[in-house]
Design an enzyme around this catalytic site. Structure first.
Site, PDB file in Angstrom:
ATOM      1  CG  HIS A 265      -1.932  -1.036   1.260  1.00  0.00           C
ATOM      2  ND1 HIS A 265      -3.133  -0.907   0.599  1.00  0.00           N
ATOM      3  CD2 HIS A 265      -1.955  -2.258   1.839  1.00  0.00           C
ATOM      4  CE1 HIS A 265      -3.856  -1.992   0.776  1.00  0.00           C
ATOM      5  NE2 HIS A 265      -3.155  -2.845   1.521  1.00  0.00           N
TER       6      HIS A 265
ATOM      7  CB  THR B 164      14.427  -1.939   2.150  1.00  0.00           C
ATOM      8  OG1 THR B 164      15.782  -1.572   2.441  1.00  0.00           O
ATOM      9  CG2 THR B 164      13.755  -2.397   3.432  1.00  0.00           C
ATOM     10  CE  LYS B 165      17.936   2.220   0.146  1.00  0.00           C
ATOM     11  NZ  LYS B 165      18.519   2.740   1.350  1.00  0.00           N
TER      12      LYS B 165
END
Ligand SMILES: CC(C)(COP(=O)(O)OP(=O)(O)OC[C@H]1O[C@@H](n2cnc3c(N)ncnc32)[C@H](O)[C@@H]1OP(=O)(O)O)[C@@H](O)C(=O)NCCC(=O)NCCS
Length: 182
Positions: free
Chosen positions: A100, A147-148
């Site tokens: 989201h 996250t990366k």
């Protein structure tokens, strides 16, 4: 045929239930056959998915040769998921391609594809967020949240995952063995 007359939300619920339930069939061969033939997952005969997996939009998931998906994985194909060859996912790896937008007034859903390249090892309880590429031969330590992008042959750990070391690129294994039934 009855599916056509169901509302989209019921169809979604039913398909999620069926793919999760299929993950408990006590046979590696039957499970793989069903994932391919009934649910549209792309997976060759050389790769295995251990039991308890939850696979969302399996028709958008592509798995390469000699790859092992550990118990209780969550593979989210909604945004597109590619997993290479000789990839090892230990128990409880969650890969997400949808999320989201926390700043959006309507809490809209965004998606981005994830790619896990050949020889990567994601150890237990790893979470991968949408849009990430995990490079060839990379290792993600237990419990990390990625996250990366992770560079090839790099070992990362922690929340968020950061490099803690390098892996030798001289890899020659083939993940051809597996435990039947479970
Ligand atoms: C990644 C892993 C293989 C270790 O790699 P390594 O290169 O040998 O790393 P080291 O043990 O030398 O640790 C290097 C540093 O990273 C830290 N580290 C290692 N694993 C970590 C983890 N999961 N989370 C956070 N930090 C971690 C260590 O504490 C160490 O920190 P320090 O330098 O401050 O002391 C191991 O940590 C791991 O996650 N194993 C997975 C176990 C598992 O899932 N088993 C089940 C399936 S087979």
């Amino acid at each position: 045929m009855a599916f056509r007359f169901m509302s989209p939300v019921y169809r979604l619920g039913l398909s999620m239930y069926l793919t999760s339930a299929w993950g408990h069939v006590p046979s590696q061969h039957l499970r793989r056959w069903g994932y391919r033939r009934l649910f549209g997952l792309t997976i060759p005969r050389t790769s295995v998915i251990y039991s308890g997996a939850e696979i969302r939009a399996p028709y958008n998931v592509v798995i390469g040769e000699f790859t092992s998906i550990g118990h209780h994985a969550i593979l989210d194909g909604r945004g597109g998921l590619t997993i290479g060859s000789n990839v090892n996912l230990s128990t409880g790896v969650w890969i997400w391609t949808n999320e989201h937008d926390a700043q959006d007034p309507d809490f809209k859903i965004t998606s981005a594809p994830v790619a896990i390249e050949d020889y990567a090892w994601l150890s237990c309880r790893v979470v991968v967020l949408p849009g990430v590429i995990i490079g060839r031969g990379a290792v993600v330590a237990a419990g990390a949240v990625v996250t990366k992008d992770v560079e090839p042959f790099t070992i990362v750990a922690g929340v968020p995952a950061k490099p803690i070391g390098k892996r030798s690129p001289a890899l020659r294994y083939c993940l051809s063995g597996y435990v039947p039934i479970v």
